[in-house]
Write a protein that holds these residues in place. Structure first.
Motif, mmCIF file in Angstrom:
data_model
loop_
_atom_site.group_PDB
_atom_site.id
_atom_site.type_symbol
_atom_site.label_atom_id
_atom_site.label_comp_id
_atom_site.label_asym_id
_atom_site.label_seq_id
_atom_site.Cartn_x
_atom_site.Cartn_y
_atom_site.Cartn_z
ATOM 1 N N MET A 93 -18.525 -13.227 -79.745
ATOM 2 C CA MET A 93 -19.560 -14.232 -80.065
ATOM 3 C C MET A 93 -20.733 -13.760 -79.276
ATOM 4 O O MET A 93 -20.780 -13.267 -77.690
ATOM 5 C CB MET A 93 -18.826 -15.418 -79.469
ATOM 6 N N PHE A 94 -22.053 -14.157 -79.875
ATOM 7 C CA PHE A 94 -23.315 -14.140 -79.228
ATOM 8 C C PHE A 94 -23.358 -15.585 -78.311
ATOM 9 O O PHE A 94 -23.142 -16.664 -79.109
ATOM 10 C CB PHE A 94 -24.328 -13.813 -80.177
ATOM 11 N N SER A 95 -23.654 -15.404 -77.000
ATOM 12 C CA SER A 95 -23.746 -16.850 -76.465
ATOM 13 C C SER A 95 -24.963 -17.015 -75.774
ATOM 14 O O SER A 95 -25.667 -16.167 -75.469
ATOM 15 C CB SER A 95 -22.434 -16.849 -75.575
ATOM 16 N N TYR A 96 -25.444 -18.264 -75.619
ATOM 17 C CA TYR A 96 -26.314 -18.921 -75.021
ATOM 18 C C TYR A 96 -26.054 -19.828 -74.160
ATOM 19 O O TYR A 96 -25.279 -21.060 -74.533
ATOM 20 C CB TYR A 96 -27.606 -19.371 -75.972
ATOM 21 N N ILE A 97 -26.497 -19.905 -72.780
ATOM 22 C CA ILE A 97 -25.962 -20.958 -71.803
ATOM 23 C C ILE A 97 -27.186 -21.478 -71.180
ATOM 24 O O ILE A 97 -28.205 -20.788 -70.652
ATOM 25 C CB ILE A 97 -25.052 -20.201 -70.641
ATOM 26 N N ASN A 98 -27.369 -22.834 -71.142
ATOM 27 C CA ASN A 98 -28.405 -23.256 -70.359
ATOM 28 C C ASN A 98 -27.877 -24.088 -68.997
ATOM 29 O O ASN A 98 -27.106 -24.620 -68.902
ATOM 30 C CB ASN A 98 -28.918 -24.696 -70.983
ATOM 31 N N PHE A 99 -28.153 -23.043 -68.045
ATOM 32 C CA PHE A 99 -27.586 -23.162 -66.669
ATOM 33 C C PHE A 99 -28.350 -24.318 -65.854
ATOM 34 O O PHE A 99 -29.730 -24.189 -65.799
ATOM 35 C CB PHE A 99 -27.727 -21.905 -65.763
ATOM 36 N N ALA A 202 -14.358 -22.285 -62.811
ATOM 37 C CA ALA A 202 -15.050 -22.549 -64.255
ATOM 38 C C ALA A 202 -14.160 -23.364 -65.260
ATOM 39 O O ALA A 202 -13.006 -23.161 -65.158
ATOM 40 C CB ALA A 202 -15.777 -21.284 -64.693
ATOM 41 N N LEU A 203 -14.596 -24.340 -65.924
ATOM 42 C CA LEU A 203 -14.225 -25.282 -66.807
ATOM 43 C C LEU A 203 -14.810 -25.275 -68.060
ATOM 44 O O LEU A 203 -16.061 -25.492 -68.120
ATOM 45 C CB LEU A 203 -13.712 -26.534 -66.569
ATOM 46 N N ALA A 204 -14.176 -24.922 -69.374
ATOM 47 C CA ALA A 204 -15.088 -25.133 -70.455
ATOM 48 C C ALA A 204 -14.266 -26.222 -71.553
ATOM 49 O O ALA A 204 -13.303 -25.881 -71.638
ATOM 50 C CB ALA A 204 -15.295 -23.918 -71.391
ATOM 51 N N VAL A 205 -14.917 -27.088 -72.038
ATOM 52 C CA VAL A 205 -14.447 -28.214 -72.990
ATOM 53 C C VAL A 205 -15.454 -28.166 -74.267
ATOM 54 O O VAL A 205 -16.505 -28.374 -73.961
ATOM 55 C CB VAL A 205 -14.167 -29.335 -72.381
ATOM 56 N N GLY A 206 -15.002 -27.832 -75.242
ATOM 57 C CA GLY A 206 -15.664 -27.760 -76.620
ATOM 58 C C GLY A 206 -14.830 -27.386 -78.036
ATOM 59 O O GLY A 206 -13.633 -27.659 -77.900
ATOM 60 N N LEU A 227 -19.778 -26.294 -70.090
ATOM 61 C CA LEU A 227 -19.230 -25.363 -69.162
ATOM 62 C C LEU A 227 -19.621 -25.776 -67.536
ATOM 63 O O LEU A 227 -20.830 -25.888 -67.196
ATOM 64 C CB LEU A 227 -20.011 -23.833 -69.242
ATOM 65 N N MET A 228 -18.827 -26.153 -66.714
ATOM 66 C CA MET A 228 -18.825 -26.359 -65.568
ATOM 67 C C MET A 228 -18.600 -25.216 -64.340
ATOM 68 O O MET A 228 -17.472 -24.703 -64.632
ATOM 69 C CB MET A 228 -17.988 -27.620 -65.326
ATOM 70 N N THR A 229 -19.317 -25.241 -63.619
ATOM 71 C CA THR A 229 -18.971 -24.141 -62.425
ATOM 72 C C THR A 229 -19.102 -24.701 -61.221
ATOM 73 O O THR A 229 -20.035 -25.821 -61.081
ATOM 74 C CB THR A 229 -19.961 -22.876 -62.857
ATOM 75 N N ASN A 230 -18.557 -24.063 -60.176
ATOM 76 C CA ASN A 230 -18.781 -24.614 -58.926
ATOM 77 C C ASN A 230 -19.315 -23.512 -57.792
ATOM 78 O O ASN A 230 -18.635 -23.241 -56.850
ATOM 79 C CB ASN A 230 -17.209 -24.987 -58.271
ATOM 80 N N PHE A 231 -20.552 -23.180 -58.150
ATOM 81 C CA PHE A 231 -21.126 -22.112 -57.326
ATOM 82 C C PHE A 231 -21.893 -23.084 -55.740
ATOM 83 O O PHE A 231 -22.113 -24.210 -56.263
ATOM 84 C CB PHE A 231 -22.405 -21.559 -57.609
ATOM 85 N N ASN A 243 -23.311 -28.351 -64.340
ATOM 86 C CA ASN A 243 -23.152 -28.974 -65.446
ATOM 87 C C ASN A 243 -23.998 -28.032 -66.451
ATOM 88 O O ASN A 243 -25.007 -28.410 -66.798
ATOM 89 C CB ASN A 243 -23.510 -30.268 -65.562
ATOM 90 N N ASN A 244 -23.476 -27.214 -67.327
ATOM 91 C CA ASN A 244 -23.947 -26.402 -68.120
ATOM 92 C C ASN A 244 -23.718 -26.478 -69.461
ATOM 93 O O ASN A 244 -22.535 -27.177 -69.677
ATOM 94 C CB ASN A 244 -23.622 -24.904 -67.815
#
Length: 290
Positions: A93-99, A202-206, A227-231, A243-244
């Motif tokens: 998959m080609f992915s795009y993330i809005n961080f 990290a957690l991804a729900v979708g 996509l949630m991260t805890n940096f 909250n990405n």
């Protein structure tokens, strides 16, 4: 006297044919009685035997109807590949993330995600995925010579490692909607945190929609995840939670097919055609059975 002898002789001549006729009738009656006693009832052979033996075998219980029982509605016949279930699925998959650093300006990440899915059943699959992303973000940098802040662009990378269940809705001929919940870890470079590279939860729900083109190839039209991260770091908010949003499109290959199609025609038990046995054969079989 001669007259009486003539009368008696004439009477004897007429009586002999009558006695012979009565004797033949008696023999015919006795033969008919014997045949009726030895005759085999027609009802004994009214049921055609289903095997070489004399006893008809009972029909087996009918199998319950399922989605593959009718060949005209069989997914293989209608090319309804979306209703078939591959045992394995591999997707790129080609992915795009809005961080979202939350305390700073959002930035975009572009990359690729590879996933492997094992389908336990028609509805449930276990997914593992690995993703790598690269980004450019703008941050304010302090110029020590002038003691002023200026906007600078820095580049970095991030990786995700996720695993979890996926639910598939295989009720359409050419579309398979799905939803998933994935848990794992993420690793970010120093440009993500502002201090040093670190790993975090990290957690991804979708979910998404697969457009099934053939029984082994599908196009993932869209997949969108929270996509949630805890940096944590100086370039992130103090809450330590980002909250990405992630979206992408992919090509997926699968196989072998988990549910194979059944026969075109349901094979039901049918008795053997009735055989007209000669009377001598019937008597012989009946004598052997007794």
């Amino acid at each position: 006297m001669r007259k009486w002898y003539a009368i008696v002789a004439m009477g004897a001549l007429f009586a002999l044919p009558l006695c012979a006729q009565q004797k033949d009738a008696g023999k015919a009656t006795s033969n008919k009685t014997a045949e009726s006693a030895n005759a085999v009832p027609a009802s004994d052979f009214s049921i055609a035997p289903a095997s070489p033996s004399l006893f008809a075998m009972p029909a087996p219980a009918a199998k319950p109807a399922d989605v593959f029982s009718d060949w005209s509605n069989n997914p293989w016949n209608r090319h309804a590949w979306g209703q078939l279930t591959p045992r394995f699925e591999v997707a790129g998959m080609f992915s795009y993330i809005n961080f979202c650093p939350c305390a700073f300006r959002n930035f975009n990440e572009l990359g690729a995600t590879g996933s492997f899915a094992y389908n336990v059943s028609r509805w449930l699959g276990i997914v593992g995925e690995v993703g790598g992303y690269r980004f450019d973000r703008q941050v304010f940098v302090l110029d020590t010579t002038t003691n002023t802040q200026s906007l600078a662009t820095i580049s970095g990378n991030m990786q995700t490692y996720l695993f979890g269940p996926r639910l598939n809705l295989r009720r359409f001929d050419h579309f398979v909607p799905f939803g998933e919940v994935l848990f794992g870890a993420a690793h970010g470079s120093s440009q993500v945190t502002g201090d040093k590279s670190q790993g975090a939860f990290a957690l991804a729900v979708g979910g998404g929609v697969d457009v099934v083109l053939t029984k082994y190839l599908a196009w993932r039209f869209v997949q969108a995840d929270y996509l949630m991260t805890n940096f944590s770091g100086s370039l992130l908010s103090a809450s330590g939670r980002q909250n990405n949003f992630r979206v992408g499109t992919a090509w997926s290959c699968g196989g072998p097919i988990l549910q194979l199609p059944q026969s075109r025609i349901i094979r039901r038990w049918r008795p053997a055609p009735r055989r007209n046995l000669p009377s001598t054969k019937v008597r012989q079989i009946r004598w052997q059975s007794t």
